[in-house]
Design an enzyme around this catalytic site. Structure first.
Site, PDB file in Angstrom:
ATOM      1  N   HIS A  21       0.827  -1.218   0.000  1.00 47.04           N
ATOM      2  CA  HIS A  21       0.000   0.000   0.000  1.00 47.04           C
ATOM      3  C   HIS A  21       0.862   1.269   0.000  1.00 47.04           C
ATOM      4  O   HIS A  21       0.502   2.271   0.609  1.00 47.04           O
ATOM      5  CB  HIS A  21      -0.951   0.041   1.200  1.00 47.04           C
ATOM      6  CG  HIS A  21      -1.985  -1.046   1.198  1.00 47.04           C
ATOM      7  ND1 HIS A  21      -3.244  -0.882   0.683  1.00 47.04           N
ATOM      8  CD2 HIS A  21      -1.941  -2.332   1.644  1.00 47.04           C
ATOM      9  CE1 HIS A  21      -3.946  -2.001   0.827  1.00 47.04           C
ATOM     10  NE2 HIS A  21      -3.166  -2.904   1.398  1.00 47.04           N
TER      11      HIS A  21
ATOM     12  N   ASN B 236     -10.358  -2.641   2.642  1.00 46.33           N
ATOM     13  CA  ASN B 236     -10.085  -2.635   1.202  1.00 46.33           C
ATOM     14  C   ASN B 236     -11.369  -2.343   0.433  1.00 46.33           C
ATOM     15  O   ASN B 236     -12.446  -2.306   1.014  1.00 46.33           O
ATOM     16  CB  ASN B 236      -9.560  -4.013   0.762  1.00 46.33           C
ATOM     17  CG  ASN B 236      -8.058  -4.172   0.989  1.00 46.33           C
ATOM     18  OD1 ASN B 236      -7.351  -3.202   1.276  1.00 46.33           O
ATOM     19  ND2 ASN B 236      -7.576  -5.384   0.868  1.00 46.33           N
TER      20      ASN B 236
ATOM     21  N   TYR C 211       0.990  -4.000  12.100  1.00 47.36           N
ATOM     22  CA  TYR C 211       0.955  -2.576  11.750  1.00 47.36           C
ATOM     23  C   TYR C 211       1.827  -1.723  12.666  1.00 47.36           C
ATOM     24  O   TYR C 211       2.544  -0.826  12.217  1.00 47.36           O
ATOM     25  CB  TYR C 211      -0.494  -2.070  11.696  1.00 47.36           C
ATOM     26  CG  TYR C 211      -1.250  -2.647  10.507  1.00 47.36           C
ATOM     27  CD1 TYR C 211      -1.566  -3.998  10.450  1.00 47.36           C
ATOM     28  CD2 TYR C 211      -1.620  -1.859   9.438  1.00 47.36           C
ATOM     29  CE1 TYR C 211      -2.232  -4.549   9.363  1.00 47.36           C
ATOM     30  CE2 TYR C 211      -2.294  -2.393   8.343  1.00 47.36           C
ATOM     31  CZ  TYR C 211      -2.598  -3.734   8.314  1.00 47.36           C
ATOM     32  OH  TYR C 211      -3.243  -4.267   7.234  1.00 47.36           O
TER      33      TYR C 211
HETATM   34 FE1  HDE Z   1      -2.510  -4.720   5.491  1.00 46.43          FE
HETATM   35  N1  HDE Z   1      -0.653  -3.966   5.911  1.00 46.43           N
HETATM   36  N2  HDE Z   1      -1.862  -6.551   6.060  1.00 46.43           N
HETATM   37  N3  HDE Z   1      -4.255  -5.565   4.904  1.00 46.43           N
HETATM   38  N4  HDE Z   1      -3.124  -2.969   4.844  1.00 46.43           N
HETATM   39  C1  HDE Z   1      -0.280  -2.694   5.717  1.00 46.43           C
HETATM   40  O1  HDE Z   1       0.884  -1.403   7.286  1.00 46.43           O
HETATM   41  C2  HDE Z   1      -0.754  -6.801   6.781  1.00 46.43           C
HETATM   42  C3  HDE Z   1      -4.629  -6.872   5.001  1.00 46.43           C
HETATM   43  C4  HDE Z   1      -4.381  -2.633   4.444  1.00 46.43           C
HETATM   44  O2  HDE Z   1      -3.176   3.605   3.981  1.00 46.43           O
HETATM   45  C5  HDE Z   1       1.059  -2.394   6.314  1.00 46.43           C
HETATM   46  O3  HDE Z   1       1.331   0.767   7.649  1.00 46.43           O
HETATM   47  C6  HDE Z   1      -0.700  -8.179   7.164  1.00 46.43           C
HETATM   48  C7  HDE Z   1      -6.029  -7.035   4.764  1.00 46.43           C
HETATM   49  C8  HDE Z   1      -4.439  -1.244   4.067  1.00 46.43           C
HETATM   50  O4  HDE Z   1      -1.466   3.380   5.314  1.00 46.43           O
HETATM   51  C9  HDE Z   1       1.443  -3.719   6.991  1.00 46.43           C
HETATM   52  C10 HDE Z   1      -1.828  -8.752   6.641  1.00 46.43           C
HETATM   53  C11 HDE Z   1      -6.502  -5.783   4.514  1.00 46.43           C
HETATM   54  C12 HDE Z   1      -3.160  -0.755   4.277  1.00 46.43           C
HETATM   55  C13 HDE Z   1       0.280  -4.609   6.642  1.00 46.43           C
HETATM   56  C14 HDE Z   1      -2.548  -7.723   5.949  1.00 46.43           C
HETATM   57  C15 HDE Z   1      -5.383  -4.880   4.602  1.00 46.43           C
HETATM   58  C16 HDE Z   1      -2.362  -1.848   4.770  1.00 46.43           C
HETATM   59  C17 HDE Z   1       2.054  -1.798   5.360  1.00 46.43           C
HETATM   60  C18 HDE Z   1      -2.275 -10.200   6.718  1.00 46.43           C
HETATM   61  C19 HDE Z   1      -7.941  -5.373   4.178  1.00 46.43           C
HETATM   62  C20 HDE Z   1      -2.661   0.651   4.001  1.00 46.43           C
HETATM   63  C21 HDE Z   1       2.275  -0.365   5.807  1.00 46.43           C
HETATM   64  C22 HDE Z   1      -2.174 -10.777   7.991  1.00 46.43           C
HETATM   65  C23 HDE Z   1      -8.855  -5.630   5.268  1.00 46.43           C
HETATM   66  C24 HDE Z   1      -2.939   1.575   5.143  1.00 46.43           C
HETATM   67  C25 HDE Z   1       1.463  -0.231   6.987  1.00 46.43           C
HETATM   68  C26 HDE Z   1      -2.493   2.982   4.790  1.00 46.43           C
HETATM   69  C27 HDE Z   1      -1.018  -1.744   5.120  1.00 46.43           C
HETATM   70  C28 HDE Z   1       0.215  -5.868   7.053  1.00 46.43           C
HETATM   71  C29 HDE Z   1      -3.759  -7.992   5.227  1.00 46.43           C
HETATM   72  C30 HDE Z   1      -5.548  -3.471   4.369  1.00 46.43           C
HETATM   73  C31 HDE Z   1       2.783  -4.290   6.620  1.00 46.43           C
HETATM   74  C32 HDE Z   1       0.412  -8.817   7.965  1.00 46.43           C
HETATM   75  C33 HDE Z   1      -6.817  -8.344   4.818  1.00 46.43           C
HETATM   76  C34 HDE Z   1      -5.644  -0.486   3.561  1.00 46.43           C
HETATM   77  O5  HDE Z   1       1.539  -3.592   8.376  1.00 46.43           O
END
Ligand code: HDE
Length: 720
Positions: free
Chosen positions: A85, A158, A372
């Site tokens: 993202h 999402n 996060y």
């Molecule tokens: Fe994320 N995800 N994600 N994700 N995600 C990040 O956090 C992660 C997942 C989502 O505008 C990271 O600050 C893991 C689902 C958005 O700043 C990180 C898993 C959904 C954003 C991270 C998921 C999301 C992130 C990267 C599986 C929808 C952007 C930078 C266990 C419900 C937020 C950060 C923004 C961002 C990890 C799965 C949505 C690495 C480990 C499912 C919208 O922490």
């Protein structure tokens, strides 16, 4: 804003003018007007052009602290981008509750009818790097930070209600597979390559999500025209400690609209900032995007009766099983002052919940609760990122955490521990209340006391093993055009896969979704339909819902008509001005953004001798950037436009992308020149009128543009 909480209690309308600005941001918003240039130490700078030298042609001096401070700071301007993202855009706004939701939750934003909570919302692509294009085929992030008066709540969702994987353990694998391949760093912001399809073809649980990403949801027209979903099942907890499950849904007032693939590819070259620009310009012009928040609320007993597991993030709950109840609306009404300070430094976190909201046992969510905070420590350089103004809550923060890199707070006194007597026991814990008894608002967060008594294992519950039923539900709920787009997207992506075995494996998985889809994709790849991939469950439970109209993008046309739609009007010398001006006024009145587009920018002289200014040229703004087109009358202008190298492609792209075209008078000759002389009678998206009827045809043109696209027109201009 009320003094104690920083949140306004007035209606949303009052905020449109004043903005739901977070108090902590106000402190740091700086304005340089009438200010002298200084160093970071506040020393005024006399010369910002020349380094300090020993003589005009002599060596530069090490003592030049002004130069060295400037260059040193510059050297460290970049921070690591988000690991996923990375590319995104954000805006401020507010959330307004329709009614008190206290029956189900004690969460602050839902405490009373009309309650306003400031928000900061960031939209993003997932796979591309920070500078990548906006219109890549991808899921989109939809992350909302609610600055509530009981702490920050981040709903990090999402634009798609399901996810690729069921368990956090697989997330790094998924991301490594979709990111550019490690040996050569390609391709950027694209899933159409070997490693992604290798991984997902070996992970049948990703099939449902693949259907969504390959659908037009993967190429939205605008961030403003996407739904948002919390994806996981969450809990709501009321002040009696009673809990129900819930799923979060954002529904855009602007409707759900998408690009077509050819358009997305072309836009990525002409305007990689297409979505960023769209969001920014809409807000700057006062067209504040709005979403309705809806909840699917259900009990544990209901969940037990579903054919799928509500802890499985690859499954959605069809609205036929649990309807979506509208609970409030979000309006985004202010662009950030500074992209880096706000949009880049904002740190969303799936673990940021507040009293009244709790997690479910979704194993994907569990990994997110950890990830996060952890990632911000690298990205934002230490544990104090909550003090960065965009991240700091408006609720007061008091605890005994101390020190660390970049600490801003200046805690007074000698006590940094608890229990203590030297500080009167402060800050004090607020105590928990037992489930079933009323919890006063002053009480702290209490995790819902869900009973657990099972063996510690690595594994999945039985219902997690069924991967295809909802992929089929999604496909069967699409219109014919949407189905065709899904098949085309699979064909395109798999055609970029170099290893035939991967294509074949993916096709064998698609057979389980739909024979029709598999046959279409196989034909497009010049392959036979392979054997069906064996399923993990021989006898899955029969689903209660097999078609769900709400899953089609066409279900949400929106309520905004042609507001913010970008309409190109071609102009050149000799153009029939009066008809264009009357049309212009009608379109602007309906909320559209009208652009006069010429062979170059600047002034042109119309047939009446009056001038008309082109603010864009066909060279700097190709046709596919617009939602609709007007071809002008005026034989001299039409002749000149017909002779321009860009005109035919300009018109053809709009036609090919199923958009509305109005030709006035002699302007219809330009249609013929572009190979669109013969238009199907069924095509309501091509309108012809005399220029004297320009005002009369305006309502029909507006209706046709409001239809967004004329999808029955699936081909480009008929070849001559
Ligand atoms: Fe994320 N995800 N994600 N994700 N995600 C990040 O956090 C992660 C997942 C989502 O505008 C990271 O600050 C893991 C689902 C958005 O700043 C990180 C898993 C959904 C954003 C991270 C998921 C999301 C992130 C990267 C599986 C929808 C952007 C930078 C266990 C419900 C937020 C950060 C923004 C961002 C990890 C799965 C949505 C690495 C480990 C499912 C919208 O922490």
């Amino acid at each position: 804003m009320t003094e104690e909480t920083g949140t306004a209690k007035t209606g949303g309308a009052a905020l449109l003018g004043t903005n739901a600005t977070v108090a902590s941001l106000d402190r740091v918003r700086v304005d340089a007007s009438d200010q002298p240039l200084t160093t970071n130490q506040g020393v005024r700078i006399s010369d910002n052009q020349n380094t300090l030298k020993a003589g005009l042609r002599g060596p530069s001096l090490l003592e030049d602290f002004v130069l060295r401070e400037k260059i040193t700071h510059f050297d460290h301007e970049r921070i690591p981008e988000r690991v996923v993202h990375a590319r995104g855009s954000a805006a401020h706004g507010y959330f307004e509750a329709y009614d008190a939701l206290t029956k189900h939750t004690r969460a602050a934003p839902f405490a009373e009818k009309g309650k306003i909570t400031p928000v900061f919302t960031r939209f993003s692509t997932v796979a591309g790097e920070r500078g990548s294009k906006d219109t890549a085929r991808d899921a989109r992030g939809f992350a909302v930070k609610f600055y509530t008066d009981e702490g920050n709540w981040d709903l990090v969702g999402n634009n798609i209600p399901v996810f690729f994987i069921q368990d956090a353990m697989k997330f790094p694998d998924l991301v490594h597979a979709v990111k550019p391949e490690p040996h050569h760093g390609m391709p950027q912001a694209a899933s159409a390559h070997d490693t992604f399809w290798d991984f997902v073809s070996l992970m049948p649980e990703s099939t449902h999500m693949l259907m969504w990403v390959m659908s037009d949801r993967g190429i939205p027209r605008s961030y403003r025209m996407m739904q948002g979903f919390g994806v996981h099942t969450f809990r709501l907890v009321n002040d009696q400690g009673e809990s129900v499950f819930c799923k979060f849904h954002w529904k855009p007032l602007q409707g759900t609209h998408s690009l077509v693939w050819d358009e997305a590819v072309k836009i990525s070259g002409a305007d990689p900032d297409f979505h960023r620009r769209d969001l920014w310009e809409a807000i700057e012009s006062g067209e504040f995007p709005e979403w309705e928040l809806g909840l699917q609320i259900f009990t544990e007993e209901q969940a037990d009766g579903f054919s799928f597991d509500v802890l499985d993030s690859t499954k959605l709950i069809p609205e036929e099983l649990v309807p979506v109840t509208p609970v409030g609306r979000m309006v985004l009404n202010r662009n950030p002052d500074n992209f880096f300070a706000e949009t880049e430094q904002v740190a969303f976190c799936a673990a940021h919940i507040i009293p009244g909201i709790d997690f479910s046992n979704d194993p994907l969510l569990a990994g997110r609760i950890h990830s996060y905070v952890d990632t911000q420590i690298t990205r934002l350089g230490g544990p104090n990122f909550h003090e960065i103004p965009i991240n700091s809550p408006i609720a007061p923060v008091q605890n005994n955490q101390r020190d660390g890199l970049h600490r801003q707070a200046l805690p007074r006194g000698k006590v940094a521990y608890e229990p203590n007597s030297l500080a009167g026991g402060c800050p004090f814990q607020t105590g928990a209340t037992q489930a079933g008894t009323a919890q006063p608002r002053t009480n702290g967060f209490v995790s819902f006391p869900e009973a657990t008594a099972e063996d510690k294992v690595r594994g999945k519950p039985a219902k997690f093993a069924e991967h295809y039923t909802q992929a089929t539900l999604f496909f069967n709920s699409q219109s014919d055009v949407e189905k065709a787009h899904i098949a085309a997207a699979f064909r395109f992506e798999l055609s970029k896969v170099g290893v035939p075995a991967i294509r074949e494996r993916m096709l064998s998985s698609l057979v389980n979704v739909s024979q029709e889809l598999a046959a279409e994709v196989a034909a497009g790849l010049g392959m036979e339909i392979p054997d069906t991939m064996p399923k993990a469950t021989a006898n899955p439970q029969t689903p209660k819902v097999t078609v769900s109209p709400a899953l089609s993008l066409l279900a949400l046309p929106g309520e905004c008509g042609i507001r913010t739609r970008q309409i190109a009007v071609l102009v050149d010398n000799g153009v029939h001005i009066d008809s264009l001006l009357s049309l212009h006024d009608a379109l602007v009145e309906a909320g559209a953004v009208v652009h006069f587009v010429g062979p170059r920018v600047g002034m042109f002289v119309g047939d009446s001798g009056a001038g008309i200014e082109a603010n864009k040229s066909m060279e700097n703004s190709p046709g596919f950037l617009f939602d609709a087109l007007v071809l002008p009358d005026g034989s001299q202008a039409v002749k000149a436009l017909a002779g321009n190298e860009h005109t035919a492609a300009f018109i053809q792209d709009l036609f090919k992308h199923c958009k509305t075209i109005l030709a006035l008078g002699a302007g219809r000759e330009l249609l013929g020149m572009a190979g669109i002389g013969q238009v199907s009678e069924k095509d309501e998206g091509v309108l012809l009128a005399d220029s004297t009827d320009a005002a009369k045809v305006a309502p029909a043109f507006i209706d046709a543009v409001a239809a967004h696209r004329h999808l029955s027109r699936l081909t480009g201009p008929p070849t001559k």
